[in-house]
Scaffold this active site. Structure first.
Site, PDB file in Angstrom:
ATOM      1  N   HIS A 194      57.967  32.511  44.134  1.00 12.65           N
ATOM      2  CA  HIS A 194      57.380  31.878  45.082  1.00 12.65           C
ATOM      3  C   HIS A 194      57.261  30.658  44.917  1.00 12.65           C
ATOM      4  CE1 HIS A 194      55.835  35.492  47.225  1.00 12.65           C
ATOM      5  NE2 HIS A 194      56.015  36.201  45.997  1.00 12.65           N
ATOM      6  N   ASP A 208      53.729  36.896  40.786  1.00 13.50           N
ATOM      7  CA  ASP A 208      54.097  38.176  41.332  1.00 13.50           C
ATOM      8  C   ASP A 208      55.424  38.101  41.980  1.00 13.50           C
ATOM      9  OD1 ASP A 208      53.356  37.456  44.836  1.00 13.50           O
ATOM     10  OD2 ASP A 208      52.985  36.082  42.939  1.00 13.50           O
ATOM     11  N   GLU A 209      56.160  39.119  42.227  1.00 17.27           N
ATOM     12  CA  GLU A 209      57.302  39.255  42.986  1.00 17.27           C
ATOM     13  C   GLU A 209      58.570  38.326  42.516  1.00 17.27           C
ATOM     14  OE1 GLU A 209      56.075  40.893  47.472  1.00 17.27           O
ATOM     15  OE2 GLU A 209      55.994  38.644  46.846  1.00 17.27           O
ATOM     16  N   THR A 210      58.680  38.572  41.268  1.00 13.19           N
ATOM     17  CA  THR A 210      59.671  37.725  40.480  1.00 13.19           C
ATOM     18  C   THR A 210      61.036  38.493  40.341  1.00 13.19           C
ATOM     19  OG1 THR A 210      58.897  38.374  38.361  1.00 13.19           O
ATOM     20  CG2 THR A 210      58.043  36.353  39.219  1.00 13.19           C
ATOM     21  N   LEU A 211      61.645  38.657  41.747  1.00 13.29           N
ATOM     22  CA  LEU A 211      62.704  39.496  41.615  1.00 13.29           C
ATOM     23  C   LEU A 211      63.837  38.607  41.427  1.00 13.29           C
ATOM     24  CD1 LEU A 211      62.151  40.935  45.374  1.00 13.29           C
ATOM     25  CD2 LEU A 211      61.197  42.000  43.210  1.00 13.29           C
TER      26      LEU A 211
END
Ligand code: IFG
Length: 489
Positions: free
Chosen positions: A239, A302-305
């Site tokens: 992000h 979060d959401e560290t794809l």
């Protein structure tokens, strides 16, 4: 019938009434500046609709028709609990701490007719409250709301109005999600392009914006006066497109991406193995921590794809040390549960219960923000134009109320739960009206879950109290959603 939201722990009322009169005073026995502030806050809330002078008097005893505020030792009330006693002669607000006195004042507001919240004088109304005794203490210490100002920026005036409404519901944490792919929203003097460039747009290409450090100081002070702790979040390593777009040297390949105005997630990552990344993190944490009296710094996570698991662990461990060095306790979204957490770390549950349970097993305290219950950007139903429904379900008012943090996250016992936090993500939320429509009335339910005893909480009685509460929200001009699940008065 008196109805207070969040419902107090203990309240008994009689058939008698107390009436505020034109010569009523708000009095306090001592001369504490903070008690004087609470007394003045209460007077300021009651003056417009009544038209009464309501002078605030220090070192005074109450006379008939007066309201007394006093701080006194009261076992079991803690810092936030209070007692309120209304007789036909006087109303007494008593607490062991100033926050408790402030919450007693908030409760008293809700005992007057709803017209009390009108900003205009309401002639011909009797300003009576039902007599009775209240003894009230909060269930959870952490009763919060998160506002995402990364996807869409909201000016300090909007944030302050939200703070007023949070305090009205005895919420004591405002988590500001200050950075994301679409925007960087706070000036960092050692990295000015984060705000100047990274804050220049928003989702849909809408206008951007950012808080100067004075704006942020002002928001923090306004919140603190109302017993609300501001928790700043800089989301990383994912992000982070707004930061990466602002400084090419932060990028793995040395090339800055364009600013991003869509609503995808998971495509960005800081360069975990470049030393400048940790200089950047240290400067950002240092500058924001210096502006933040609260004990917490939220690092997102979060959401560290686009970050490998091992790079993620390496990064989070280094960032934990940076946050500690600047004197703050780290908060992370549940994904940080995959790393080794320092004692004192807080973990915010939003979706994956198993990862959250791993954090609790390490001894971390959990903030409960289950997306299907507390995400205020989730649509109410299939024709809610605003919001998203990636959870695969809709969140009506009842869905947001009929759950409990003590047994909603498998593997996380109630003693690991520090409290609850509702979150408004703003990919699809642009105006203050949009914000109020999605936040209210579901936030009222989250506030009650955070404050009131679990025993006795049930939808049927809540929906009736919420109907009455809606009249107060309407008088405050809150553009709340009139759910068909509630018989609004
Ligand atoms: N999940 C993302 C948010 C936001 C949200 C919208 C978390 C921790 C979905 N991360 O929730 O950035 O996009 O409901």
């Amino acid at each position: 019938m008196t109805s207070i939201l969040p419902i107090p722990a203990l309240a008994q009322f009689t058939a008698q009434t107390f009436t505020l009169r034109p010569d009523s005073k708000i009095v306090m026995t001592g001369d504490s500046a903070e008690v004087f502030w609470v007394a003045s806050f209460l007077a300021a809330r009651l003056r417009p609709a009544t038209g009464f002078e309501l002078p605030v008097r220090m070192q005074s005893r109450p006379e008939s028709g007066d309201v007394l505020l006093e701080v006194a030792e009261a076992p079991g009330l803690g810092e936030e609990g209070y007692e309120l006693s209304a007789t036909p002669e006087t109303v007494t607000l008593r607490a062991a701490g100033n926050a408790g006195l402030f919450y007693a004042a908030q409760t008293l507001r809700q005992m007057f007719p709803p017209e009390i919240e009108s900003g205009l004088e309401q002639p011909g109304l009797a300003w009576t409250v039902q007599c009775g005794q209240i003894r009230d203490v909060p269930r959870y210490a952490w009763r919060g709301m998160m506002l995402d100002v990364g996807r869409h920026f909201f000016p300090p005036s909007t944030v302050k109005r939200l703070i007023d409404l949070l305090a009205y519901h005895k919420i004591n944490v405002l988590h500001l999600h200050l950075s994301d792919d679409q925007g960087w929203r706070i000036m960092i003097e050692s990295w000015p392009w984060l705000a100047l460039h990274g804050g220049s747009t928003a989702t849909n290409g809408d206008p951007g914006g950012f808080y100067t450090q004075d704006d942020y100081r002002d928001i923090v002070a306004y919140a603190s006066q109302r017993y609300i702790t501001v928790v700043p979040e800089i989301d990383m390593p994912g992000h982070t497109n707004a930061a990466l777009a602002s400084y090419e040297e932060l990028n793995e390949n040395g090339v800055a991406p364009n600013l991003y105005t869509g609503i995808r997630v998971g495509f960005s990552s800081l360069a975990v193995h470049k030393e400048i990344t940790y200089q950047f993190v240290d400067d950002v944490v240092r500058e924001i921590a210096a502006l933040t009296p609260g004990s917490y710094f939220h690092i997102g996570g979060d959401e560290t794809l686009s970050t490998t698991e091992e790079d993620y662990k390496y990064f989070i461990e280094r960032v934990q040390a940076i946050v500690a060095r600047h004197g703050k306790r780290m908060i992370g979204w549940e994904e940080v549960g995959k790393t080794r957490l320092e004692p004192g770390a807080l973990v915010q549950h939003w979706w994956n219960k198993e990862v959250t349970a791993r954090a609790a097993t390490q001894g971390a305290k959990i903030i409960a923000s289950p997306a299907g219950r507390t995400y205020l950007d989730i649509k109410y139903h299939d024709h809610t134009t605003l919001g998203q429904n990636w959870t695969g379900a809709f969140t009506e008012v009842r869905d947001s109320y009929e759950w409990d943090p003590s047994d909603s996250i498998e593997g996380v016992p109630d003693e690991s739960i520090l409290g609850i936090e509702a979150a408004l993500w703003t990919e699809t939320i642009f105006t203050e009206g949009n914000l109020e429509f999605m936040v209210f009335p579901r936030l009222c339910g989250c506030a009650e879950i955070g404050w009131s005893p679990r025993e006795g909480r049930d939808w049927e009685s809540y929906r009736q109290r919420l109907a009455s509460h809606g009249k107060r929200l309407a008088k405050m001009g809150v553009q709340f959603y009139r759910s068909e699940q509630v018989d609004w008065d």
